[in-house]
Design a protein around this motif. Structure first.
Motif, PDB file in Angstrom:
ATOM      1  N   ASN A 100      31.914  40.102  70.247  1.00 51.66           N
ATOM      2  CA  ASN A 100      31.065  41.223  69.849  1.00 51.66           C
ATOM      3  C   ASN A 100      31.714  41.922  68.645  1.00 51.66           C
ATOM      4  OD1 ASN A 100      33.039  43.049  70.768  1.00 51.66           O
ATOM      5  ND2 ASN A 100      32.150  43.108  72.811  1.00 51.66           N
ATOM      6  N   TRP A 101      31.042  42.954  68.126  1.00 54.47           N
ATOM      7  CA  TRP A 101      31.526  43.603  66.901  1.00 54.47           C
ATOM      8  C   TRP A 101      32.869  44.277  67.096  1.00 54.47           C
ATOM      9  CZ3 TRP A 101      29.687  42.132  62.546  1.00 54.47           C
ATOM     10  CH2 TRP A 101      28.399  41.644  62.478  1.00 54.47           C
ATOM     11  N   PHE A 156      31.848  32.563  65.887  1.00 53.21           N
ATOM     12  CA  PHE A 156      32.062  33.905  66.419  1.00 53.21           C
ATOM     13  C   PHE A 156      30.915  34.370  67.309  1.00 53.21           C
ATOM     14  CE2 PHE A 156      34.618  34.001  62.470  1.00 53.21           C
ATOM     15  CZ  PHE A 156      35.843  34.246  63.067  1.00 53.21           C
ATOM     16  N   GLU A 157      30.095  33.440  67.843  1.00 48.02           N
ATOM     17  CA  GLU A 157      28.952  33.871  68.632  1.00 48.02           C
ATOM     18  C   GLU A 157      29.348  34.483  69.971  1.00 48.02           C
ATOM     19  OE1 GLU A 157      29.572  29.468  68.848  1.00 48.02           O
ATOM     20  OE2 GLU A 157      28.778  30.656  67.247  1.00 48.02           O
ATOM     21  N   ASN A 158      30.563  34.215  70.459  1.00 46.49           N
ATOM     22  CA  ASN A 158      31.005  34.787  71.726  1.00 46.49           C
ATOM     23  C   ASN A 158      31.727  36.118  71.557  1.00 46.49           C
ATOM     24  OD1 ASN A 158      29.980  32.651  73.208  1.00 46.49           O
ATOM     25  ND2 ASN A 158      31.854  31.473  73.022  1.00 46.49           N
TER      26      ASN A 158
END
Length: 139
Positions: free
Chosen positions: A6-7, A2-4
């Motif tokens: 955002n919240w 999920f590093e790409n």
């Protein structure tokens, strides 16, 4: 994984999952986690079997063909012997590209000086157009 994201995107995905699965969401999450655990166990068992058969220690990352050959079939001397000619080609290519880049900078600077100091970057790299002269239709 999920590093790409955002919240906000993660929150939207969680909300979408809640809307789709509703009350079954915890059961779906448990099934997904159980599937991941089973896949990891299967991969671990396969690498263990392969290690026993080959008589060497193999990790899951070693199953990539390049890593496998590099680690288990080539010695360090063999790897250096393969890399040495390629390193020379790489160094020559890098020097040539740097020389071409510097030559292009020199040509751009010379063109800028010839144009009377007008900047060519204002029009996206193209020289500024010459002023147009108007003619009268006096015929």
């Amino acid at each position: 994984m999920f590093e790409n994201l955002n919240w906000w995107e993660i929150g939207a995905l969680l909300l979408l999952a809640l809307l789709i699965f509703g009350d079954r969401l915890p059961a779906v999450i448990n099934d997904g986690l159980r599937l991941v655990r089973n896949l990891r166990n299967m991969a671990r068992n396969a690498t263990g079997d392969l290690s026993r058969e080959l008589g060497t220690d193999i990790q899951l990352e070693d199953l990539h063909p390049k890593a496998f050959i590099r680690k288990h079939l080539l010695s360090e001397e063999d790897e250096q012997a393969i890399r040495k000619p390629l390193q020379g080609v790489y160094d020559n290519l890098r020097a040539d590209v740097t020389a071409v880049h510097n030559d292009l900078k020199d040509v751009a600077a010379a063109a800028d000086l010839r144009s009377g100091g007008r900047s060519t970057t204002a029009t996206g790299g193209a020289p500024a157009p010459a002023p147009r002269t108007s003619y009268d239709d006096a015929t």
